[in-house]
Write a protein that holds these residues in place. Structure first.
Motif, PDB file in Angstrom:
ATOM      1  N   PHE A 182       0.827  -1.204   0.000  1.00 31.28           N
ATOM      2  CA  PHE A 182       0.000   0.000   0.000  1.00 31.28           C
ATOM      3  C   PHE A 182       0.859   1.250   0.000  1.00 31.28           C
ATOM      4  O   PHE A 182       0.622   2.192  -0.772  1.00 31.28           O
ATOM      5  N   GLU A 183       1.883   1.277   0.873  1.00 36.94           N
ATOM      6  CA  GLU A 183       2.694   2.478   1.048  1.00 36.94           C
ATOM      7  C   GLU A 183       3.455   2.864  -0.218  1.00 36.94           C
ATOM      8  O   GLU A 183       3.798   4.036  -0.413  1.00 36.94           O
ATOM      9  N   VAL A 184       3.729   1.894  -1.070  1.00 34.79           N
ATOM     10  CA  VAL A 184       4.441   2.165  -2.323  1.00 34.79           C
ATOM     11  C   VAL A 184       3.462   2.407  -3.469  1.00 34.79           C
ATOM     12  O   VAL A 184       3.610   3.345  -4.252  1.00 34.79           O
ATOM     13  N   LEU A 185       2.435   1.577  -3.561  1.00 35.30           N
ATOM     14  CA  LEU A 185       1.553   1.626  -4.727  1.00 35.30           C
ATOM     15  C   LEU A 185       0.696   2.887  -4.781  1.00 35.30           C
ATOM     16  O   LEU A 185       0.337   3.343  -5.881  1.00 35.30           O
ATOM     17  N   ILE A 186       0.356   3.472  -3.629  1.00 34.32           N
ATOM     18  CA  ILE A 186      -0.462   4.693  -3.682  1.00 34.32           C
ATOM     19  C   ILE A 186       0.346   5.880  -4.213  1.00 34.32           C
ATOM     20  O   ILE A 186      -0.239   6.912  -4.566  1.00 34.32           O
ATOM     21  N   GLN A 187       1.671   5.732  -4.317  1.00 39.06           N
ATOM     22  CA  GLN A 187       2.480   6.817  -4.871  1.00 39.06           C
ATOM     23  C   GLN A 187       2.110   7.107  -6.326  1.00 39.06           C
ATOM     24  O   GLN A 187       2.343   8.216  -6.819  1.00 39.06           O
TER      25      GLN A 187
ATOM     26  N   ALA B 154       9.285   2.329  -9.178  1.00 35.41           N
ATOM     27  CA  ALA B 154       9.049   1.716  -7.870  1.00 35.41           C
ATOM     28  C   ALA B 154       7.664   1.070  -7.814  1.00 35.41           C
ATOM     29  O   ALA B 154       7.501  -0.032  -7.284  1.00 35.41           O
ATOM     30  N   PHE B 155       6.676   1.762  -8.374  1.00 34.78           N
ATOM     31  CA  PHE B 155       5.313   1.211  -8.425  1.00 34.78           C
ATOM     32  C   PHE B 155       5.287  -0.101  -9.206  1.00 34.78           C
ATOM     33  O   PHE B 155       4.742  -1.108  -8.747  1.00 34.78           O
ATOM     34  N   ALA B 156       5.869  -0.080 -10.412  1.00 31.70           N
ATOM     35  CA  ALA B 156       5.820  -1.261 -11.279  1.00 31.70           C
ATOM     36  C   ALA B 156       6.539  -2.449 -10.642  1.00 31.70           C
ATOM     37  O   ALA B 156       6.038  -3.583 -10.664  1.00 31.70           O
ATOM     38  N   TYR B 157       7.714  -2.183 -10.050  1.00 28.36           N
ATOM     39  CA  TYR B 157       8.489  -3.282  -9.469  1.00 28.36           C
ATOM     40  C   TYR B 157       7.813  -3.829  -8.220  1.00 28.36           C
ATOM     41  O   TYR B 157       7.762  -5.049  -8.012  1.00 28.36           O
ATOM     42  N   ASP B 158       7.245  -2.953  -7.399  1.00 35.85           N
ATOM     43  CA  ASP B 158       6.570  -3.417  -6.187  1.00 35.85           C
ATOM     44  C   ASP B 158       5.309  -4.198  -6.538  1.00 35.85           C
ATOM     45  O   ASP B 158       4.987  -5.207  -5.887  1.00 35.85           O
ATOM     46  N   LEU B 159       4.581  -3.740  -7.559  1.00 30.23           N
ATOM     47  CA  LEU B 159       3.394  -4.480  -7.997  1.00 30.23           C
ATOM     48  C   LEU B 159       3.792  -5.858  -8.510  1.00 30.23           C
ATOM     49  O   LEU B 159       3.131  -6.866  -8.204  1.00 30.23           O
ATOM     50  N   TYR B 160       4.875  -5.929  -9.264  1.00 29.87           N
ATOM     51  CA  TYR B 160       5.381  -7.212  -9.779  1.00 29.87           C
ATOM     52  C   TYR B 160       5.750  -8.156  -8.629  1.00 29.87           C
ATOM     53  O   TYR B 160       5.410  -9.348  -8.661  1.00 29.87           O
ATOM     54  N   LYS B 161       6.394  -7.628  -7.599  1.00 28.74           N
ATOM     55  CA  LYS B 161       6.851  -8.464  -6.487  1.00 28.74           C
ATOM     56  C   LYS B 161       5.691  -8.922  -5.590  1.00 28.74           C
ATOM     57  O   LYS B 161       5.789  -9.965  -4.941  1.00 28.74           O
ATOM     58  N   ASN B 162       4.618  -8.142  -5.541  1.00 26.77           N
ATOM     59  CA  ASN B 162       3.539  -8.444  -4.599  1.00 26.77           C
ATOM     60  C   ASN B 162       2.236  -8.880  -5.258  1.00 26.77           C
ATOM     61  O   ASN B 162       1.257  -9.170  -4.556  1.00 26.77           O
ATOM     62  N   PHE B 163       2.212  -8.946  -6.576  1.00 26.07           N
ATOM     63  CA  PHE B 163       0.960  -9.201  -7.291  1.00 26.07           C
ATOM     64  C   PHE B 163       0.288 -10.503  -6.844  1.00 26.07           C
ATOM     65  O   PHE B 163      -0.931 -10.557  -6.666  1.00 26.07           O
ATOM     66  N   ASP B 164       1.064 -11.532  -6.617  1.00 22.97           N
ATOM     67  CA  ASP B 164       0.503 -12.846  -6.287  1.00 22.97           C
ATOM     68  C   ASP B 164      -0.113 -12.908  -4.893  1.00 22.97           C
ATOM     69  O   ASP B 164      -0.914 -13.799  -4.614  1.00 22.97           O
ATOM     70  N   ILE B 165       0.268 -11.981  -4.008  1.00 19.80           N
ATOM     71  CA  ILE B 165      -0.228 -12.051  -2.631  1.00 19.80           C
ATOM     72  C   ILE B 165      -1.292 -11.000  -2.329  1.00 19.80           C
ATOM     73  O   ILE B 165      -1.868 -10.994  -1.242  1.00 19.80           O
ATOM     74  N   LEU B 166      -1.558 -10.108  -3.282  1.00 17.27           N
ATOM     75  CA  LEU B 166      -2.567  -9.086  -3.055  1.00 17.27           C
ATOM     76  C   LEU B 166      -3.964  -9.663  -3.270  1.00 17.27           C
ATOM     77  O   LEU B 166      -4.215 -10.353  -4.256  1.00 17.27           O
ATOM     78  N   SER B 167      -4.868  -9.349  -2.363  1.00 15.08           N
ATOM     79  CA  SER B 167      -6.257  -9.805  -2.465  1.00 15.08           C
ATOM     80  C   SER B 167      -7.130  -8.691  -3.022  1.00 15.08           C
ATOM     81  O   SER B 167      -6.682  -7.543  -3.189  1.00 15.08           O
TER      82      SER B 167
ATOM     83  N   MET C 285       9.045  11.246 -11.741  1.00 12.62           N
ATOM     84  CA  MET C 285       8.199  10.527 -12.707  1.00 12.62           C
ATOM     85  C   MET C 285       8.740   9.134 -13.018  1.00 12.62           C
ATOM     86  O   MET C 285       8.024   8.143 -12.827  1.00 12.62           O
ATOM     87  N   PRO C 286       9.991   8.982 -13.490  1.00 14.16           N
ATOM     88  CA  PRO C 286      10.478   7.621 -13.740  1.00 14.16           C
ATOM     89  C   PRO C 286      10.764   6.855 -12.450  1.00 14.16           C
ATOM     90  O   PRO C 286      10.546   5.640 -12.388  1.00 14.16           O
ATOM     91  N   THR C 287      11.252   7.558 -11.416  1.00 14.97           N
ATOM     92  CA  THR C 287      11.634   6.867 -10.178  1.00 14.97           C
ATOM     93  C   THR C 287      10.428   6.230  -9.504  1.00 14.97           C
ATOM     94  O   THR C 287      10.439   5.042  -9.154  1.00 14.97           O
TER      95      THR C 287
END
Length: 268
Positions: free
Chosen positions: A46-51, A199-212, A193-195
């Motif tokens: 949450f703390e990363v993706l809402i960015q 961070a959003f894309a990589y965090d979503l990739y790492k956590n996608f399987d565990i998000l409900s 913008m790129p940073t």
């Protein structure tokens, strides 16, 4: 999804939007607030993706300028050089962020004491730099030297320690390297913008399987709140720092950091 969770997501989303582009550490603020609110997110996603909400706010504000850059890019050397500078500045964070991802999310994000200390240290640094900054050599964000862009990118990597502040690190780096207060803040916007998208894309990739589904709904609430709050801040910030500098944010960091330490001592 309880009313308390929804309220927490709204509070943290607004806090993210209000603090993302000012040098006070949005991540530090939402991690500390989440700690004391008892807000828990799966994998700290949450703390990363809402960015992304804050990023979309700045993209909407700079849409015309970004579109012009895109049109000019194939033929205009100044635009090509500026885009290269942004990529050079982004590169260190991209590499270190991937290599240190696990430590950042499982150790640094889970240490409120460290966040408070970094808020306080960063406050002193910001107050010092704001007063020390000599006559600037650069007033146009597109005219920094290529080594200067890259050096600011290196300094940005310090912000992987929560409480340091991504915008704070890049702004301080810009000021120390000769930028005026407005252009230092503006380059922080462009580099975000790129940073933050990365961070959003990589965090979503790492956590996608565990998000409900519930996680996604909570993230959506925080995302919208961050977008609206960030729109207000970005429109205000450049004018403010041009006239008043960064001292207000240095004092704010000290107040929040000291209050956080006191709260940790009393409540844990």
């Amino acid at each position: 999804m309880t009313d308390q969770t929804i309220a927490g997501a709204l509070v943290l989303g607004v806090l993210e939007g209000l603090t993302e582009f000012i040098p006070v550490s949005s991540t530090g603020h939402i991690l500390l607030a989440g700690h004391f609110l008892g807000f828990k997110s799966t994998g700290k996603a949450f703390e990363v993706l809402i960015q992304l909400g804050a990023i979309l706010a700045i993209l909407s504000i700079y849409a015309v300028r970004l579109w012009k850059m895109l049109i000019d890019l194939p033929r205009d050397r100044d635009t090509q050089r500026f885009v290269l500078g942004i990529l050079l500045a982004f590169l260190p964070a991209a590499i270190i962020g991937v290599l240190a991802y696990k430590v950042i999310k499982t150790v640094l994000f889970e240490t409120p004491l460290l966040i408070c200390v970094m808020l306080i240290l960063g406050g002193f640094v910001l107050l010092w730099v704001d007063r020390w900054a000599s006559k600037p050599r650069y007033t146009d964000v597109t005219k920094f030297s290529l080594p200067m862009y890259f050096t600011i990118g290196l300094i940005q990597c310090l912000s992987m320690i929560p409480g340091t502040s991504r915008s704070g690190a890049t702004i301080v780096g810009g000021l120390l390297l000769g930028a005026d207060k407005r252009s230092a803040a503006e380059f922080s916007f462009f580099l975000a913008m790129p940073t933050m998208t990365g961070a959003f894309a990589y965090d979503l990739y790492k956590n996608f399987d565990i998000l409900s589904t519930a996680d996604i709904e909570i993230i959506a609430i925080g995302f919208v709140a961050a977008f609206v709050a960030a729109l207000l801040v970005v429109r205000w910030l450049l004018g403010y720092v041009s006239q008043h500098g960064y001292a207000l944010f240095g004092w704010w960091r000290l107040i929040v950091g000291i209050a956080g330490l006191a709260a940790l001592f009393v409540w844990g």
